[in-house]
Write a protein that holds these residues in place. Structure first.
Motif, PDB file in Angstrom:
ATOM      1  N   ILE A 268      -0.745   4.029 -10.636  1.00 21.78           N
ATOM      2  CA  ILE A 268      -1.761   2.987 -10.802  1.00 21.78           C
ATOM      3  C   ILE A 268      -2.219   2.542  -9.422  1.00 21.78           C
ATOM      4  O   ILE A 268      -1.395   2.179  -8.575  1.00 21.78           O
ATOM      5  N   ALA A 269      -3.523   2.582  -9.181  1.00 19.39           N
ATOM      6  CA  ALA A 269      -4.100   2.191  -7.894  1.00 19.39           C
ATOM      7  C   ALA A 269      -5.059   1.029  -8.107  1.00 19.39           C
ATOM      8  O   ALA A 269      -6.100   1.179  -8.741  1.00 19.39           O
ATOM      9  N   GLY A 270      -4.713  -0.137  -7.583  1.00 18.78           N
ATOM     10  CA  GLY A 270      -5.535  -1.334  -7.756  1.00 18.78           C
ATOM     11  C   GLY A 270      -6.563  -1.485  -6.654  1.00 18.78           C
ATOM     12  O   GLY A 270      -6.314  -1.139  -5.493  1.00 18.78           O
TER      13      GLY A 270
ATOM     14  N   LEU B 261       3.147   2.222  -8.276  1.00 22.31           N
ATOM     15  CA  LEU B 261       2.075   1.271  -7.988  1.00 22.31           C
ATOM     16  C   LEU B 261       1.549   1.435  -6.568  1.00 22.31           C
ATOM     17  O   LEU B 261       2.318   1.623  -5.628  1.00 22.31           O
ATOM     18  N   LYS B 262       0.233   1.324  -6.431  1.00 17.88           N
ATOM     19  CA  LYS B 262      -0.424   1.336  -5.130  1.00 17.88           C
ATOM     20  C   LYS B 262      -1.520   0.284  -5.150  1.00 17.88           C
ATOM     21  O   LYS B 262      -2.009  -0.101  -6.212  1.00 17.88           O
ATOM     22  N   SER B 263      -1.928  -0.156  -3.978  1.00 20.69           N
ATOM     23  CA  SER B 263      -3.035  -1.117  -3.913  1.00 20.69           C
ATOM     24  C   SER B 263      -3.856  -0.864  -2.660  1.00 20.69           C
ATOM     25  O   SER B 263      -3.315  -0.509  -1.610  1.00 20.69           O
ATOM     26  N   PHE B 264      -5.174  -1.035  -2.777  1.00 26.33           N
ATOM     27  CA  PHE B 264      -6.082  -0.743  -1.671  1.00 26.33           C
ATOM     28  C   PHE B 264      -6.953  -1.935  -1.281  1.00 26.33           C
ATOM     29  O   PHE B 264      -7.734  -1.843  -0.350  1.00 26.33           O
TER      30      PHE B 264
ATOM     31  N   ILE C  13       0.891  -1.171   0.000  1.00 22.47           N
ATOM     32  CA  ILE C  13       0.000   0.000   0.000  1.00 22.47           C
ATOM     33  C   ILE C  13       0.914   1.202   0.000  1.00 22.47           C
ATOM     34  O   ILE C  13       1.389   1.634   1.025  1.00 22.47           O
ATOM     35  N   ALA C  14       1.205   1.716  -1.179  1.00 22.32           N
ATOM     36  CA  ALA C  14       2.282   2.684  -1.358  1.00 22.32           C
ATOM     37  C   ALA C  14       1.873   4.040  -0.863  1.00 22.32           C
ATOM     38  O   ALA C  14       0.707   4.372  -0.812  1.00 22.32           O
ATOM     39  N   ALA C  15       2.886   4.831  -0.537  1.00 22.55           N
ATOM     40  CA  ALA C  15       2.630   6.195  -0.080  1.00 22.55           C
ATOM     41  C   ALA C  15       3.088   7.155  -1.156  1.00 22.55           C
ATOM     42  O   ALA C  15       4.186   7.653  -1.125  1.00 22.55           O
ATOM     43  N   ALA C  16       2.226   7.372  -2.156  1.00 20.24           N
ATOM     44  CA  ALA C  16       2.588   8.234  -3.286  1.00 20.24           C
ATOM     45  C   ALA C  16       1.783   9.502  -3.234  1.00 20.24           C
ATOM     46  O   ALA C  16       0.571   9.465  -3.205  1.00 20.24           O
ATOM     47  N   ALA C  17       2.401  10.626  -3.222  1.00 17.60           N
ATOM     48  CA  ALA C  17       1.682  11.908  -3.192  1.00 17.60           C
ATOM     49  C   ALA C  17       1.077  12.184  -4.543  1.00 17.60           C
ATOM     50  O   ALA C  17       1.648  11.866  -5.567  1.00 17.60           O
ATOM     51  N   LEU C  18      -0.114  12.736  -4.544  1.00 15.09           N
ATOM     52  CA  LEU C  18      -0.813  13.072  -5.781  1.00 15.09           C
ATOM     53  C   LEU C  18      -0.467  14.500  -6.163  1.00 15.09           C
ATOM     54  O   LEU C  18      -0.878  15.434  -5.517  1.00 15.09           O
TER      55      LEU C  18
ATOM     56  N   ARG D 277      -3.607  -6.722 -10.067  1.00 12.48           N
ATOM     57  CA  ARG D 277      -4.273  -5.895 -11.085  1.00 12.48           C
ATOM     58  C   ARG D 277      -3.418  -4.663 -11.424  1.00 12.48           C
ATOM     59  O   ARG D 277      -3.296  -4.292 -12.589  1.00 12.48           O
ATOM     60  N   SER D 278      -2.845  -4.046 -10.398  1.00 12.62           N
ATOM     61  CA  SER D 278      -1.965  -2.911 -10.667  1.00 12.62           C
ATOM     62  C   SER D 278      -0.767  -3.335 -11.499  1.00 12.62           C
ATOM     63  O   SER D 278      -0.366  -2.634 -12.437  1.00 12.62           O
TER      64      SER D 278
END
Length: 289
Positions: A220-222, A260-263, A14-19, A240-241
């Motif tokens: 990419i957020a899965g 990549l991120k995943s939720f 669960i990545a910590a990527a700033a938007l 999926r991501s």
């Protein structure tokens, strides 16, 4: 942790990527629902999490007061006070899903997706907790007032304007306009699958073209629906991501610009009971910025 996509070893958390918001434009008028300005000051004796929850609760209380004293709407005042109380008690208070309010306009949907990404744990709640708390509360007000179209007021636009101001503050510091929103594309999947359909490949084509038009990064957020247990759905959203990332690389997007991120099942597009299939929730977001 942020991980760059690697075709050889695609590992995702669960990545910590700033938007990143790319620009701000056109002046905005002052709102009756707002504080005088968005501020980022946090006392060193208050943790970022406490600051976020405190600002969230305070802004909800302000909205409740407005509903009571100006619009005489006891029901909505109770709704805002309830969310304020939960924030004060340290509970996880999520922004309202426009779908659940039957106001799922493209602008609200994109704003909701971007807000959810921005409020990932250890991101904007930590680095800009005051602006983050205001952004969430004003987004909820925007949703609520959009749903109540019959009310003869500009409050919907005021809440929308204050959301954009706070959201821009989260990324740019002082800001006086609506940010240029990133391009968001959605790929949907079948149950327990990470395979792209023909429509999914067409979406990837569009996202790749948007990147080639001058973007610098692709997030990419899965996601998954609520069929199965949470751990399995987290793993499925990760796969999926990775699948979407691999497809983008095939279309010419460099792997080193993909984040990549995943939720898992934690951020549904449509709220459902547990173990209920939902293609709307079996998705991956591609954010080109």
């Amino acid at each position: 942790m942020i991980r760059r996509f690697s075709p050889a070893k695609a590992v995702m958390t669960i990545a910590a990527a700033a938007l990143l918001v790319t620009a701000c434009s056109t002046a905005m008028r002052t709102s009756e629902t707002a504080t005088d300005k968005v501020t980022s000051y946090v006392s060193p004796r208050v943790s970022p999490t406490e600051a976020f929850r405190g600002e969230l609760a305070k802004t909800y209380r302000q909205l409740a007061t407005l509903e009571t004293e100006k619009w005489f709407d006891a029901s909505d005042a109770k709704y805002y006070n309830s969310k304020a109380y939960r924030a004060e008690k340290g509970q996880d208070v999520q922004p309202e899903d426009p779908e659940a309010w039957n106001v799922n306009t493209p602008e609200l949907r994109n704003a909701y997706d971007m807000l959810q990404i921005a409020l990932v744990p250890d991101q904007k709640k930590v680095t800009t907790p005051i602006a983050a708390g205001q952004a969430q509360a004003y987004f909820d007000c925007w949703v609520e007032q959009t749903q109540e179209k019959w009310i003869p007021t500009n409050q919907e636009n005021d809440c929308r304007a204050q959301f954009y101001q706070a959201f821009c503050q989260m990324y740019k510091g002082a800001c006086h306009g609506k940010p240029v929103m990133d391009k968001i594309y959605r790929v949907f999947f079948e149950t327990n699958s990470n395979k792209l359909s023909a429509k999914g490949w067409a979406t990837v084509d569009s996202a790749a073209a948007a990147y080639r038009a001058g973007a610098k990064e692709v997030l990419i957020a899965g996601h998954a629906d609520r069929v199965g247990n949470a751990d399995k759905n987290l793993s499925l959203s990760q796969s999926r991501s990775r699948a979407v990332a691999a497809a983008l690389v095939k279309k010419g997007v460099p792997s080193n610009v993909i984040v990549l991120k995943s939720f898992g099942e934690a951020q549904p597009l449509v709220a459902t009971p547990d173990n209920t299939p939902s293609q709307s929730n079996r998705r991956a977001l591609i954010v080109v910025r």
